[in-house]
Design a protein around this motif. Sequence first.
Motif, short mmCIF file in Angstrom:
data_model
loop_
_atom_site.label_atom_id
_atom_site.label_comp_id
_atom_site.label_asym_id
_atom_site.label_seq_id
_atom_site.Cartn_x
_atom_site.Cartn_y
_atom_site.Cartn_z
N ARG A 185 -4.94 3.89 -2.62
CA ARG A 185 -4.31 2.63 -2.23
C ARG A 185 -3.61 1.94 -3.39
NH1 ARG A 185 -5.19 -0.60 2.17
NH2 ARG A 185 -6.92 0.63 2.88
N CYS A 195 -0.09 3.00 -3.94
CA CYS A 195 0.78 3.00 -2.78
C CYS A 195 2.02 2.14 -2.97
CB CYS A 195 -0.01 2.51 -1.58
SG CYS A 195 0.99 2.24 -0.18
N VAL A 220 -1.56 6.64 3.29
CA VAL A 220 -2.43 5.88 2.40
C VAL A 220 -3.87 6.21 2.74
CG1 VAL A 220 -3.04 3.55 1.65
CG2 VAL A 220 -0.72 4.05 2.42
N GLU A 221 -4.69 6.34 1.73
CA GLU A 221 -6.12 6.51 1.99
C GLU A 221 -6.66 5.20 2.51
OE1 GLU A 221 -8.15 7.86 -1.49
OE2 GLU A 221 -7.07 9.76 -1.50
N ARG A 222 -6.93 5.16 3.79
CA ARG A 222 -7.52 3.94 4.35
C ARG A 222 -8.65 4.34 5.28
NH1 ARG A 222 -4.41 4.28 9.16
NH2 ARG A 222 -2.21 4.70 8.73
N ASP A 223 -9.58 3.41 5.49
CA ASP A 223 -10.74 3.74 6.30
C ASP A 223 -10.45 3.59 7.79
OD1 ASP A 223 -12.10 4.07 3.98
OD2 ASP A 223 -12.79 1.97 3.90
N GLN A 224 -9.51 2.72 8.11
CA GLN A 224 -9.28 2.39 9.51
C GLN A 224 -8.26 3.32 10.16
OE1 GLN A 224 -10.59 -0.72 11.36
NE2 GLN A 224 -12.10 0.10 9.94
N ARG A 278 -5.38 3.61 12.88
CA ARG A 278 -4.48 2.60 13.44
C ARG A 278 -3.90 3.05 14.78
NH1 ARG A 278 -0.82 0.70 8.34
NH2 ARG A 278 -2.40 -0.56 7.30
N GLU A 328 -8.16 -0.02 14.14
CA GLU A 328 -7.41 -1.28 14.20
C GLU A 328 -6.31 -1.11 15.22
OE1 GLU A 328 -5.57 -1.40 10.41
OE2 GLU A 328 -7.19 -2.51 9.45
N ASP A 330 2.47 5.11 9.22
CA ASP A 330 1.89 3.77 9.22
C ASP A 330 1.01 3.53 10.44
OD1 ASP A 330 3.06 2.86 6.78
OD2 ASP A 330 4.98 2.99 7.82
N ARG A 367 -6.69 12.48 8.42
CA ARG A 367 -7.37 11.20 8.27
C ARG A 367 -8.80 11.29 8.80
NH1 ARG A 367 -5.35 7.33 6.40
NH2 ARG A 367 -3.21 7.49 7.15
#
Length: 411
Positions: A39, A42, A73-77, A79, A122, A139, A288
């Motif tokens: 992140r 990014c 992006v390394e994200r937990d959620q 989308r 999310e 995204d 992901r």
Amino acid sequence: MSLLLPTNLQQYPSSSSFPSSTPILSPPPSTAFSVIVPRRRCLRLVTSCVSTVQSSVATNGSSPAPAPAAVVVERDQIRLGLPSKGRMAADAIDLLKDCQLFVKQVNPRQYVAQIPQLPNTEVWFQRPKDIVRKLLSGDLDLGIVGLDTLSEYGQENEDLIIVHEALNFGDCHLSIAIPNYGIFENINSLKELAQMPQWSEERPLRLATGFTYLGPKFMKENGIKHVVFSTADGALEAAPAMGIADAILDLVSSGITLKENNLKEIEGGVVLESQAALVASRRALNERKGALNTVHEILERLEAHLKADGQFTVVANMRGNSAQEVAERVLSQPSLSGLQGPTISPVYCTQNGKVSVDYYAIVICVPKKALYDSVKQLRAAGGSGVLVSPLTYIFDEDTPRWGQLLRNLGI
Ligand SMILES: Nc1ncnc2c1ncn2[C@@H]1O[C@H](COP(=O)(O)OP(=O)(O)OP(=O)(O)O)[C@@H](O)[C@H]1O
Ligand SMILES: O=P(O)(O)OC[C@H]1O[C@H](OP(=O)(O)OP(=O)(O)O)[C@H](O)[C@@H]1O
Ligand SMILES: [Mg+2]
């Protein structure tokens, strides 16, 4: 550590494959690539992508800029994109609600929401075309959009996977329409339209459409050469009467707008049938963490609800000597076999102090449109006291679309 992945492997028609008089209105798809970055890195990467786009606009003049590189992006959620407004917005939320997935949006102007039942997901509200664009750019991971929007803005990109193609709302079709008067009075098919002597290189057929990718593609596939396209954001049905276009290519559902503007559809003029679909980014499902589990859960709920939505549960009592004999009578009728066959259970009564079985209760699932036929057949087979109730969910052993998805992902 970063990982480069080619995502746009598709070959697209180049503008040179259209007649010289045909302006190609849709941006030629660009070659996208995805990069996984921590992140904190990014922002720097996005900034460099933006500057690439700007320089490309500057050097290419009016030609469309390539899409920025997809940044995973390394994200937990996870989308999920839902339509933010328009005719699909409320229906998408209602469908999820029917699947016991409650979208908690604090107020209608807030574009992010949660689904408590899917804590790692999310919801982001976006315009349908932006949902497709953001699935491609990385995204968004999942989205609900019409198949028309998906085809127009996704342009057959292999990164887009249709997880469920029939969510049972947003039904419409994309179709060519022409005036029902004047030189078009006796024209009733695409072939007849193409063969009209009026169209030439100097005076091509003028087609107004918002579908600037699918329109030229369809005409080319149908061998229609002398055609030019114009576009507008809405109220396209006015274009022929205003003298701006000869024909239009637009979405039709009830057909009222066409009728009210003296336009008609023609045989062979349907570009695609559309309804709402659940779409995913292949990259997101592959890369992901948690995305595949989330899509499995959403898919199971959707399939269970949508399958049940078309069915009623029917319960009736039947006099008989044994469950076997009642089953034989019921199964002799074509509409009474239910999903896997009828469930038949004894109804216990007391007569003169003795427990006996004279009746059997039969339970079947019946397609809604076959309800009345089924009731008549039940009565003919000796059924009485027929109770009908809506079915909420049918959970099968596994969802067929899940198997298809795994095969599509090569898993
Ligand atoms: N009669 C219809 N006309 C247009 N779209 C329809 C119709 N029936 C169902 N739909 C579905 O709804 C989607 C369009 O919804 P809507 O018109 O509200 O948004 P939009 O056209 O994408 O938004 P906007 O034009 O304001 O950018 C279509 O892509 C299609 O899938
Ligand atoms: O077959 P019908 O049920 O009549 O629906 C078709 C019309 O609905 C849509 O327009 P929309 O309402 O989005 O208005 P717009 O054309 O101004 O965008 C579509 O673009 C057609 O014009
Ligand atoms: Mg519209």
